[in-house]
Design a protein around this motif. Structure first.
Motif, short mmCIF file in Angstrom:
data_model
loop_
_atom_site.label_atom_id
_atom_site.label_comp_id
_atom_site.label_asym_id
_atom_site.label_seq_id
_atom_site.Cartn_x
_atom_site.Cartn_y
_atom_site.Cartn_z
N THR A 59 -2.87 -1.63 -3.55
CA THR A 59 -3.23 -0.30 -4.07
C THR A 59 -3.93 -0.46 -5.42
N GLU A 102 -7.24 3.95 -4.23
CA GLU A 102 -7.58 3.24 -3.00
C GLU A 102 -6.36 2.44 -2.57
N SER A 103 -5.96 2.58 -1.31
CA SER A 103 -4.77 1.89 -0.86
C SER A 103 -4.94 1.41 0.58
N SER A 104 -4.43 0.23 0.86
CA SER A 104 -4.48 -0.36 2.20
C SER A 104 -3.33 -1.34 2.33
N ASP A 105 -3.28 -2.04 3.44
CA ASP A 105 -2.24 -3.04 3.63
C ASP A 105 -2.36 -4.18 2.62
N GLU A 120 -1.31 8.93 -0.78
CA GLU A 120 -2.71 8.71 -1.17
C GLU A 120 -3.52 10.00 -1.06
N GLY A 146 0.81 -1.22 0.00
CA GLY A 146 0.00 0.00 0.00
C GLY A 146 0.83 1.26 0.00
#
Length: 386
Positions: free
Chosen positions: A367, A361-364, A326, A320
């Protein structure tokens, strides 16, 4: 002029100036005419009063010391009071006012006067004044003073816009000169360095070959950065020429040009999907997204590209993006995006240059860059016979 005499609405006339297809100089000249007609006086003058002089920029006066281009001593004009106070000054008859003994009465021969300061970028540029050699029977009203003040503000805004346009044009000319230097004077020796490095690699082996390989990779990255700088110099405005581009073929072609290491690509694009775009810049966008995924996603990152006629998305299963990146991308904050490298800035500029929409959109878990509204513009083709 009688105050009861019918007049056209000066504010309406001023609004018509902004809607007309006129040059900046023509608008200013027309504004002077609007003020002169409204006040019922013979003269209207826009002056520049820097460095203690009074220079006539635009005027209704055709000859004499206050014709266009003339320069006189500011201290001998009524406008020195406007410049000194920073406020609108006006009187219908100088001999029946506090200025009855003013030296400007003799030097100018002007009895009726209304003038207001003109500011450009927060600093006094000069004055906009209206005058007559004959006294006016009716006093100068507050409404007339206010209108001259508004007219001076409008002229100042027009001069400011003209100044900024000129500065922008000069910056663009310097930018064109710079990109020419980058494209030619840097690329040519770089191409030579790449060529000789590749030749040297063929003549050695072992550690020397490894070192040359690293040199070649660094030169290749420099070549990419130069290309990205040239892209950035051109992006931001509408890209102009667009054609229908086969999306899947371009995705695979862009992937092949990036050092993907152990990364895996999955393509899930609806058959026959095309995008109305500048093909070279769209390819550059994809290359930078792929490079970003590979460089920051870690070993064995998986990249998935999906798409249909509504748009396309590039997603990876890496760690991410940092929250600051972001946020900067979501807000189209160019300055902050720039601080995280040229690649993402190129992506942002290519998207904005096409008039597309970008969502991140990005998270652990990874992305996802989603580009939408891609087919709202009609294709534009060169006329090969023209």
């Amino acid at each position: 002029m009688s105050l009861d005499a019918p007049r056209s609405d000066p504010f309406k006339s001023l609004l018509q100036l902004t809607a007309g297809d006129l040059t900046s100089e023509q608008r200013i000249r027309r504004a002077i005419e609007v003020g002169r007609e409204y006040l019922g006086v013979d003269n209207g003058v826009l002056s520049y009063t820097g460095e203690g002089r009074y220079e006539v920029v635009e005027t209704s006066i055709e000859s004499g010391p206050y014709a266009a281009g003339a320069v006189v001593d500011l201290d001998g004009t009524w406008c020195r009071h406007v410049v000194g106070s920073g406020e609108t000054v006006g009187f219908a008859d100088a001999t029946d006012s506090e200025y009855r003994d003013d030296a400007a009465l003799e030097t100018t021969g002007i009895y009726c006067y209304v003038g207001a300061p003109v500011d450009v970028d927060g600093e006094t540029y000069g004055t906009l004044c209206f005058s007559d050699a004959e006294p006016r029977s009716d006093p100068i009203t507050d409404r007339e003073r206010d209108f001259v003040s508004v007219l001076a503000e409008w002229v100042g805004a027009e001069l400011e816009r003209q100044k900024h346009y000129t500065e922008l044009r000069e910056q663009n000319e310097r930018l064109d000169e710079f990109t020419g230097i980058v494209a030619h004077d840097l690329r040519n020796p770089l191409a030579g360095a790449i060529g000789f490095t590749e030749l040297a690699q063929e003549l050695v082996s072992g550690q020397a070959a490894d070192f040359l390989g690293r040199v070649r990779n660094s030169l290749g990255r420099m070549e990419s950065m130069i290309a990205e700088c040239l892209i950035l110099a051109k992006e931001g405005a509408d890209v102009g020429e667009r054609t229908e581009v086969a999306l899947e073929a371009l995705v695979r072609d862009a992937w092949d040009t990036v050092q993907t290491r152990d990364a895996a690509l999955t393509v899930d694009i609806a058959p026959g999907t095309t995008v109305v775009a500048d093909q070279m810049r769209l390819r550059r966008l994809l290359e930078n997204l792929f490079r970003n995924s590979v460089e920051h996603g870690g070993p064995g990152v998986s990249v998935t590209v999906t798409g249909d006629e509504r748009g396309f998305a590039v997603a990876d299963d890496g760690p991410g993006l940092p929250p600051a990146v972001e946020s900067a991308l979501a807000a189209a904050d160019t300055e902050n995006v720039k601080s995280f490298g040229l690649g993402l800035l190129v992506v942002q500029r290519v998207v904005s240059g096409h008039g597309w929409d970008l969502a991140v959109e990005s998270s652990d878990a990874g992305t996802r860059f989603a580009v939408t509204d891609v087919n709202t513009a009609e294709p534009i083709y060169h006329d090969l016979d023209g």
